[in-house]
Write a protein that holds these residues in place. Sequence first.
Motif, PDB file in Angstrom:
ATOM      1  N   GLN A   1      -6.829   1.258  -0.941  1.00  0.00           N
ATOM      2  CA  GLN A   1      -8.119   1.801  -1.381  1.00  0.00           C
ATOM      3  C   GLN A   1      -8.758   2.678  -0.308  1.00  0.00           C
ATOM      4  O   GLN A   1      -9.314   3.739  -0.617  1.00  0.00           O
ATOM      5  N   GLU A   2      -8.659   2.265   0.939  1.00  0.00           N
ATOM      6  CA  GLU A   2      -9.253   3.050   2.025  1.00  0.00           C
ATOM      7  C   GLU A   2      -8.496   4.357   2.255  1.00  0.00           C
ATOM      8  O   GLU A   2      -9.108   5.399   2.494  1.00  0.00           O
TER       9      GLU A   2
ATOM     10  N   VAL B   1      -6.636  -3.431   0.100  1.00  0.00           N
ATOM     11  CA  VAL B   1      -7.717  -2.886   0.935  1.00  0.00           C
ATOM     12  C   VAL B   1      -7.238  -1.611   1.635  1.00  0.00           C
ATOM     13  O   VAL B   1      -7.932  -0.592   1.630  1.00  0.00           O
ATOM     14  N   VAL B   2      -6.051  -1.666   2.232  1.00  0.00           N
ATOM     15  CA  VAL B   2      -5.532  -0.488   2.934  1.00  0.00           C
ATOM     16  C   VAL B   2      -5.337   0.664   1.949  1.00  0.00           C
ATOM     17  O   VAL B   2      -5.751   1.797   2.209  1.00  0.00           O
TER      18      VAL B   2
ATOM     19  N   ILE C   1      -9.578  -0.732   9.497  1.00  0.00           N
ATOM     20  CA  ILE C   1      -9.180  -1.904   8.710  1.00  0.00           C
ATOM     21  C   ILE C   1      -9.609  -3.191   9.417  1.00  0.00           C
ATOM     22  O   ILE C   1      -9.976  -4.167   8.768  1.00  0.00           O
TER      23      ILE C   1
ATOM     24  N   LYS D   1     -13.228  -3.549   8.459  1.00  0.00           N
ATOM     25  CA  LYS D   1     -13.383  -3.618   7.005  1.00  0.00           C
ATOM     26  C   LYS D   1     -12.969  -4.982   6.461  1.00  0.00           C
ATOM     27  O   LYS D   1     -13.669  -5.568   5.641  1.00  0.00           O
TER      28      LYS D   1
ATOM     29  N   ARG E   1      -9.387   6.702  -0.548  1.00  0.00           N
ATOM     30  CA  ARG E   1     -10.753   7.198  -0.343  1.00  0.00           C
ATOM     31  C   ARG E   1     -10.754   8.372   0.644  1.00  0.00           C
ATOM     32  O   ARG E   1     -11.361   9.421   0.394  1.00  0.00           O
ATOM     33  N   VAL E   2     -10.035   8.220   1.762  1.00  0.00           N
ATOM     34  CA  VAL E   2      -9.963   9.291   2.756  1.00  0.00           C
ATOM     35  C   VAL E   2      -9.261  10.521   2.174  1.00  0.00           C
ATOM     36  O   VAL E   2      -9.706  11.657   2.368  1.00  0.00           O
TER      37      VAL E   2
ATOM     38  N   TRP F   1       0.801  -1.230   0.000  1.00  0.00           N
ATOM     39  CA  TRP F   1       0.000   0.000   0.000  1.00  0.00           C
ATOM     40  C   TRP F   1       0.833   1.279   0.000  1.00  0.00           C
ATOM     41  O   TRP F   1       0.467   2.250  -0.662  1.00  0.00           O
TER      42      TRP F   1
ATOM     43  N   CYS G   1      -9.537  11.951  11.000  1.00  0.00           N
ATOM     44  CA  CYS G   1     -10.017  10.808  10.215  1.00  0.00           C
ATOM     45  C   CYS G   1      -9.471   9.491  10.763  1.00  0.00           C
ATOM     46  O   CYS G   1      -8.383   9.450  11.335  1.00  0.00           O
TER      47      CYS G   1
ATOM     48  N   ILE H   1      -9.489   5.034   9.720  1.00  0.00           N
ATOM     49  CA  ILE H   1      -9.833   3.930   8.832  1.00  0.00           C
ATOM     50  C   ILE H   1      -9.835   2.674   9.680  1.00  0.00           C
ATOM     51  O   ILE H   1      -8.815   2.311  10.265  1.00  0.00           O
TER      52      ILE H   1
ATOM     53  N   ILE I   1      -5.092   4.646  11.317  1.00  0.00           N
ATOM     54  CA  ILE I   1      -5.504   3.376  10.708  1.00  0.00           C
ATOM     55  C   ILE I   1      -5.413   2.306  11.786  1.00  0.00           C
ATOM     56  O   ILE I   1      -4.370   2.143  12.423  1.00  0.00           O
TER      57      ILE I   1
END
Length: 195
Positions: free
Chosen positions: A155-156, A152-153, A124, A127, A159-160, A22, A120, A122, A70
């Motif tokens: 993409q998240e 996955v990480v 994980i 998710k 997104r943020v 990531w 913010c 995330i 995260i």
Amino acid sequence: MRPQIVLFGDSITEQSFRSGSWGASLADTYSRKADVLVRGYGGYNTRWALFLLHHLFPIECSPTILIVLITPPPIDEEGRKQYAKSVYGDKAMELPERTNEMAGVYARQCVELAKDLGICSIDIWYKMQETEGWQKKFLSDGLHLTPEGNAVVYQEVVRVFNDAQLSAEEMPYDFPHHSKIDGKNPEKAFKQQCV
């Protein structure tokens, strides 16, 4: 000055710059727009995370910094046992090991802390567990991420960043594209970039 994306974290973060991981994917996405740096501190330590958050990035002093917490990923306890046994043999059973339950406690604390501080987060941990078979799909040794887990990480995080108006597509390049540089008058392209 070129913007920076600094990744602080444990071994999962340190490994984020491996091919296809990531952090490496973020560096590719933000190429020529932001520097992506990793600063690992090792271990699974709440005190370190809080120290970094409160002392290196005091929110009231840093309004231009986007801080994203995260959570840790879930723990595949059986996968961790198998990995430990493969590395440590019979001594593996004597070693303290992480549990998914405690990772969940830590994840909930991260999310709550982020809410309290107005930053913010995330999740994980949550998710990844939405996907059936997450244990082997997202975790290589019960803890560290597979290529799918890294996706996955990534993409998240993207997104943020996009939600915070930090989309790589919308950020300017720090230098003009080579096709815009006149070999006889290169200064012209750089002056236009700075205006």
